[in-house]
Design a protein around this motif. Structure first.
Motif, short mmCIF file in Angstrom:
data_model
loop_
_atom_site.label_atom_id
_atom_site.label_comp_id
_atom_site.label_asym_id
_atom_site.label_seq_id
_atom_site.Cartn_x
_atom_site.Cartn_y
_atom_site.Cartn_z
N CYS A 17 16.71 51.21 19.57
CA CYS A 17 17.24 49.86 19.81
C CYS A 17 16.97 49.01 18.57
O CYS A 17 15.86 49.02 18.04
N GLN A 22 10.50 45.03 17.97
CA GLN A 22 9.65 46.04 18.61
C GLN A 22 10.13 47.44 18.21
O GLN A 22 9.36 48.40 18.24
N GLY A 23 11.41 47.56 17.89
CA GLY A 23 11.96 48.83 17.39
C GLY A 23 11.77 50.01 18.34
O GLY A 23 11.37 51.10 17.90
N ILE A 26 14.12 55.09 22.51
CA ILE A 26 14.22 55.20 23.97
C ILE A 26 14.79 56.56 24.38
O ILE A 26 15.86 56.97 23.92
N ILE A 33 10.61 48.43 25.80
CA ILE A 33 9.51 47.61 26.32
C ILE A 33 10.02 46.48 27.24
O ILE A 33 9.42 46.17 28.26
N CYS A 34 11.16 45.90 26.87
CA CYS A 34 11.67 44.75 27.62
C CYS A 34 12.18 45.12 29.01
O CYS A 34 12.33 44.25 29.87
N ILE A 151 16.53 40.02 23.53
CA ILE A 151 16.66 41.25 24.34
C ILE A 151 17.99 41.31 25.08
O ILE A 151 18.44 42.37 25.47
S1 SF4 Z 1 11.83 45.52 23.38
FE1 SF4 Z 1 13.91 45.67 24.18
S2 SF4 Z 1 15.13 44.54 22.69
FE2 SF4 Z 1 13.21 45.01 21.69
S3 SF4 Z 1 13.56 46.92 20.59
FE3 SF4 Z 1 12.68 47.43 22.62
S4 SF4 Z 1 14.49 47.79 23.89
FE4 SF4 Z 1 15.19 46.69 22.10
#
Ligand code: SF4
Length: 352
Positions: A17, A22-23, A26, A33-34, A151
């Motif tokens: 992402c 935060q990079g 996934i 994280i979000c 996000i």
């Molecule tokens: S926290 Fe959410 S918006 Fe930020 S990099 Fe991770 S998935 Fe993407």
């Protein structure tokens, strides 16, 4: 489900992402994280597109933005989720719920269902509807606020594109974790940002927010370079970020970019996981105000308490009161076409 635009495909069905710093990398069925950006079969989807957890018509001063369209209303919306985990969050019920849900579903090995669970939160509010409401009610701006807009970038960006065509302004109220890619993409439609600079201590960011200081500093500098109107907010938490040394560092950093950037010093009130710390005293807020002024900042404001003396805008040249504020009551007194009526000095900001 709405496919995200800010991501890269990696091998093994994974995605990276690129919406925030935060990079997250996934894996299949998981989110970052979000908790609102999910990988389904090697594609990333934004689970909260067109889904507002809350919306209101607020005074712009509540964002807070003091040098941007003063005394106007702004349509304000947020979704669920956040890329930070601040233990003092005032909107934790919407910002942290997706993380709790994600942990629970990961434990139960049901993470693939997070899209269905998240879809239960909020109201259908597509970009077209937001623009329609603003046009109908003659509201000149939209603020992406309440939770972190980076996000839900695709939702915010589509709304900003559509609304800016109608002359409506767009504002991010943000923790400053936008990537360079996301900020450059939304820049043509983004008129202002209020960016939190929560501390000047990396340990504070790591322990209390589960983030880092440096990326926030980079976003602030980038937003300034891109010519987006920015104001900075620091919530002063007793014993956590209120030392003279730290406040001097924050003020010095802002002043090193531009002494005209407004700095909002706001009072903490116990909330979420920080209920054992008292509210910020007036004396501490006034100390921070003086430190900001000594650092050369021309516009320092105290917020989250009633303090007319430290929330008005004065001309830095002749000290005339330009805008009087008492809570959210705003009176434009001696400012005309962005200039001091008395001495003619130009006051930086976006005034119409
Ligand atoms: S926290 Fe959410 S918006 Fe930020 S990099 Fe991770 S998935 Fe993407």
């Amino acid at each position: 489900m709405h496919e995200a635009i800010l991501y890269k495909k990696l091998g093994n069905n994974k995605v990276a992402c690129t919406a925030c710093r935060q990079g997250c990398i996934i894996s299949q069925d998981d989110t970052g994280i979000c908790g609102v950006r999910q990988n389904k079969n090697g594609r990333l989807y934004l689970l909260v597109y067109g889904k507002a957890s809350s919306f209101n018509i607020d005074p712009i001063e509540k964002k807070p933005l003091y040098h941007f369209m003063p005394a106007t209303e702004i349509f304000s919306l947020g979704t669920v989720g956040c890329n930070f985990s601040c233990s003092f969050c005032q909107n934790w019920d919407i910002s942290q719920i997706t993380k709790e849900l994600r942990s629970k579903l990961l434990k139960e090995k049901k993470i693939a269902n997070i899209d269905l669970e998240i879809s239960k939160f909020g109201y259908e509010l597509p970009p077209e509807k937001i623009v329609e409401i603003c046009a109908e009610k003659n509201i000149p701006g939209v603020a992406y606020t309440y939770n972190e807009p980076s996000i839900f970038f695709e939702y915010a960006c589509d709304t900003a594109k559509l609304s800016s065509k109608k002359g409506i302004k767009n504002v991010f109220v943000t923790n400053g974790y936008e990537t360079e890619e996301s900020l450059k993409l939304i820049k043509p439609y983004l008129d202002a940002m209020n960016i939190d600079l929560k501390s000047f201590n990396d340990e504070f960011y790591r322990k209390i927010c589960k983030a880092k200081l440096q990326p926030v500093l980079e976003t602030i500098k980038l937003a300034y370079r891109l010519g987006i109107w920015i104001e900075i907010t620091t919530l002063i938490i007793p014993g956590k970020n209120d030392s003279d040394a730290e406040l001097k560092k924050i003020a010095g950093f802002i002043s090193g970019i531009d002494k005209n950037i407004p700095w909002h010093i706001t009072a903490f009130h116990p909330d979420y996981k920080m209920t054992d710390i008292p509210s910020t005293s007036d004396a501490t807020l006034h100390k921070a105000y003086d430190i900001g002024k000594k650092a050369g900042l021309k516009y320092v404001y105290v917020g989250n308490i009633l303090d007319d003396e430290h929330s008005g805008t004065h001309c830095p040249e002749c000290n005339t009161l330009l805008i009087k504020r008492s809570g959210y009551f705003v009176e434009i007194k001696n400012l005309k076409d962005g200039k001091c009526k008395k001495c003619g000095s130009k006051i930086p900001g976006v005034w119409k």
